[in-house]
Design an enzyme around this catalytic site. Structure first.
Site, PDB file in Angstrom:
ATOM      1  N   HIS A 146       4.427   4.077   0.400  1.00 38.19           N
ATOM      2  CA  HIS A 146       3.873   3.357  -0.746  1.00 38.19           C
ATOM      3  C   HIS A 146       3.786   4.335  -1.908  1.00 38.19           C
ATOM      4  O   HIS A 146       3.115   5.365  -1.828  1.00 38.19           O
ATOM      5  CB  HIS A 146       2.506   2.768  -0.412  1.00 38.19           C
ATOM      6  CG  HIS A 146       2.584   1.636   0.565  1.00 38.19           C
ATOM      7  ND1 HIS A 146       1.595   1.366   1.484  1.00 38.19           N
ATOM      8  CD2 HIS A 146       3.550   0.695   0.763  1.00 38.19           C
ATOM      9  CE1 HIS A 146       1.955   0.310   2.208  1.00 38.19           C
ATOM     10  NE2 HIS A 146       3.130  -0.108   1.784  1.00 38.19           N
ATOM     11  N   ALA A 147       4.464   3.989  -2.995  1.00 35.02           N
ATOM     12  CA  ALA A 147       4.772   4.954  -4.051  1.00 35.02           C
ATOM     13  C   ALA A 147       3.544   5.587  -4.684  1.00 35.02           C
ATOM     14  O   ALA A 147       3.566   6.757  -5.068  1.00 35.02           O
ATOM     15  CB  ALA A 147       5.615   4.264  -5.122  1.00 35.02           C
ATOM     16  N   ARG A 180       6.310  -3.478   5.131  1.00 36.43           N
ATOM     17  CA  ARG A 180       6.330  -4.860   5.626  1.00 36.43           C
ATOM     18  C   ARG A 180       7.767  -5.281   5.941  1.00 36.43           C
ATOM     19  O   ARG A 180       8.023  -6.438   6.236  1.00 36.43           O
ATOM     20  CB  ARG A 180       5.736  -5.831   4.595  1.00 36.43           C
ATOM     21  CG  ARG A 180       4.325  -5.530   4.136  1.00 36.43           C
ATOM     22  CD  ARG A 180       3.316  -5.648   5.258  1.00 36.43           C
ATOM     23  NE  ARG A 180       1.955  -5.511   4.774  1.00 36.43           N
ATOM     24  CZ  ARG A 180       1.343  -4.362   4.538  1.00 36.43           C
ATOM     25  NH1 ARG A 180       1.996  -3.218   4.737  1.00 36.43           N
ATOM     26  NH2 ARG A 180       0.098  -4.320   4.114  1.00 36.43           N
ATOM     27  N   GLU A 217      -5.027   6.540   6.850  1.00 39.58           N
ATOM     28  CA  GLU A 217      -5.365   6.338   5.440  1.00 39.58           C
ATOM     29  C   GLU A 217      -6.196   7.551   5.040  1.00 39.58           C
ATOM     30  O   GLU A 217      -7.317   7.720   5.515  1.00 39.58           O
ATOM     31  CB  GLU A 217      -6.156   5.043   5.227  1.00 39.58           C
ATOM     32  CG  GLU A 217      -5.417   3.768   5.601  1.00 39.58           C
ATOM     33  CD  GLU A 217      -4.440   3.314   4.531  1.00 39.58           C
ATOM     34  OE1 GLU A 217      -4.507   3.840   3.400  1.00 39.58           O
ATOM     35  OE2 GLU A 217      -3.618   2.424   4.822  1.00 39.58           O
ATOM     36  N   ARG A 262       3.684   0.222  -6.086  1.00 42.54           N
ATOM     37  CA  ARG A 262       3.558   0.389  -4.631  1.00 42.54           C
ATOM     38  C   ARG A 262       4.900   0.294  -3.895  1.00 42.54           C
ATOM     39  O   ARG A 262       5.167   1.062  -2.968  1.00 42.54           O
ATOM     40  CB  ARG A 262       2.612  -0.691  -4.099  1.00 42.54           C
ATOM     41  CG  ARG A 262       2.549  -0.845  -2.582  1.00 42.54           C
ATOM     42  CD  ARG A 262       1.631  -2.019  -2.255  1.00 42.54           C
ATOM     43  NE  ARG A 262       1.701  -2.449  -0.867  1.00 42.54           N
ATOM     44  CZ  ARG A 262       0.813  -2.143   0.072  1.00 42.54           C
ATOM     45  NH1 ARG A 262      -0.219  -1.369  -0.224  1.00 42.54           N
ATOM     46  NH2 ARG A 262       0.927  -2.606   1.303  1.00 42.54           N
ATOM     47  N   TYR A 270      -5.686   4.715   0.604  1.00 44.58           N
ATOM     48  CA  TYR A 270      -6.872   5.482   0.849  1.00 44.58           C
ATOM     49  C   TYR A 270      -7.757   4.709   1.810  1.00 44.58           C
ATOM     50  O   TYR A 270      -7.539   3.532   2.064  1.00 44.58           O
ATOM     51  CB  TYR A 270      -7.630   5.768  -0.466  1.00 44.58           C
ATOM     52  CG  TYR A 270      -8.067   4.532  -1.240  1.00 44.58           C
ATOM     53  CD1 TYR A 270      -9.350   4.034  -1.106  1.00 44.58           C
ATOM     54  CD2 TYR A 270      -7.188   3.863  -2.083  1.00 44.58           C
ATOM     55  CE1 TYR A 270      -9.753   2.912  -1.798  1.00 44.58           C
ATOM     56  CE2 TYR A 270      -7.580   2.737  -2.767  1.00 44.58           C
ATOM     57  CZ  TYR A 270      -8.864   2.258  -2.627  1.00 44.58           C
ATOM     58  OH  TYR A 270      -9.251   1.124  -3.311  1.00 44.58           O
TER      59      TYR A 270
END
Length: 422
Positions: A179-180, A255, A385, A237, A311
């Protein structure tokens, strides 16, 4: 080194990407609304009615809503949430981003040390750093161009081995930045690479780990999205792959894996941050990563896969697709997760929650962890995370990079020691 703004750090690679003007978040606020039984539906309605973006969406009571509020909506939003408890995560998101993205420019050929981890860096500088780091340890590592992104960027990897030699042991695979916007994962995976290389034959635990495993670290799984966060929209993202007949580009690469692809844990809407793609595994980068993982598995197998995110301060096990199903190795996954969290907390006191993905954070379809476990038959498949729990969220100050790296390394070392011991 000299300080430069991230907007001046355009990637040196020639890619076929459209130029997009930088998005200005000046005056935007990020506000947390803790939900309860009596307000969760109303918070959901407010988000929908005002068409607000969220960092965390409250799918059920007890979950926090981390909401991005533009200047034009602040008055309406504050009126709607009157009487609810709130926490201000970012008073001025634009200012927080500007503070975070004052990068330290990297001089290629520099001998990498701890100073690299005092700042975030441009995509191109990450490539230079990884090559320079590998260059210091040529006899037991290699820098690998693992494949190309949709826009033609290199997907970099470091391959690290110990006394048994290259490809002689079961593999450990770490992925970062799928996720960017999750920049801390880039830095923390590189911190672990730096530690595994620089502390070999100096630290007994690290030496044992490197001697027992073939280690593959992919710090930037989604390079197009990552570069886009540095030049155009810090909070992007997905990847940047166009979607036919849709105005919104990109699919959520986590996903898009071809296992349990359709379900409530992903979206069929191309404009959604959790868009699963038109077909399972149709993401350019996912094709690259699946090919690499299969190639690695063909040697001595894969002992462990970890996909690093931010996070939330969580360390999680399968499954994402189901909140009731459990793999046969669930007890071992839970045991190792607890070992990781306990060792991590001992460094700086940072608490992590553990548990299955679906029960601990939310339901996820087409994710890397479930795919690695069930399709590639990886023995242990986990995800994290990283910092924080929401005080700063995705825009984590650079002064948290080193402590994040220190504690994550400690948790990882303790966990891998337990794997070696059986």
């Amino acid at each position: 080194m000299r300080s430069v703004l991230s907007l001046a750090l355009l990637a040196a690679n020639v890619v076929t990407a459209a130029v997009v003007a930088p998005f200005d978040y000046s005056g935007y606020k990020v506000i947390r609304v803790p939900t309860q039984k009596d307000n969760v539906k109303e918070v959901q309605r407010i988000i929908t009615d005002l068409n607000l973006d969220t960092w965390k969406y409250p799918k059920s009571e007890g979950q926090n809503a981390d909401i991005v509020v533009p200047p034009s909506q602040i008055s309406s939003f504050m009126e709607r949430i009157s009487g609810m408890n709130i926490e201000m995560m970012h008073e001025d998101l634009g200012l927080s981003i500007r503070n975070e993205t004052s990068f330290e420019a990297y001089s290629a050929g520099y001998a990498p040390d701890i100073n690299w981890f005092k700042s975030y860096h441009s995509y191109q500088d990450h490539l230079s750093y990884l090559q320079d780091l590998q260059g210091l340890f040529r006899t037991r590592s290699e820098y690998v161009d693992a494949g190309k992104s949709h826009e033609g960027r290199t997907i970099p990897a470091l391959h690290i081995w110990g006394s048994g030699g290259k490809n002689s042991k079961p593999a450990i695979i770490f992925h970062g930045t799928i996720h960017a916007r999750e920049w801390i994962t880039t830095m923390v995976t590189e911190y672990m690479a730096w530690s595994f290389l620089s502390q070999y034959n100096k630290n007994a635990d690290i030496t044992s780990i490197v001697d027992n495993f073939d280690i593959w670290i992919f710090p930037i799984v989604n390079p197009d999205g990552f570069a886009f966060t540095q030049t155009s929209n810090r909070l992007w993202r997905k990847n940047r792959q166009p979607n036919p007949n849709a105005r919104c580009p990109g699919r959520d690469l986590n996903r898009n894996y071809p296992y349990q692809w359709v379900g409530p844990g992903s979206s069929s809407n191309p404009c959604s941050d959790t868009y699963r793609g038109a077909q399972p595994g149709d993401g350019t980068e996912i094709k690259v990563h699946i090919a690499n993982m299969k190639k690695i598995a063909a040697n001595k197998g894969i002992a462990m896969f970890v996909d690093w995110h931010s996070y939330g301060q969580l360390f999680m096990s399968p499954y994402g697709y189901s909140c009731t199903a459990r793999p046969p190795t669930d007890a071992r996954h839970q045991e190792l997760s607890r070992i990781f969290a306990q060792a991590l907390k001992a460094v700086h006191g940072t608490p992590y929650k553990t548990g299955p993905i679906c029960n601990t954070i939310y339901q996820v379809n087409g994710d890397s962890v479930d795919y690695a476990l069930e399709v590639l038959k990886v023995k242990l498949s986990l995800t994290a995370e990283l910092r924080d729990t929401g005080a700063r969220g995705f825009v984590l100050p650079a002064d948290q990079i080193i402590p994040s790296g220190e504690e994550t390394l400690a948790g990882t070392v303790a966990m891998l020691k337990a794997v070696i011991q059986g």
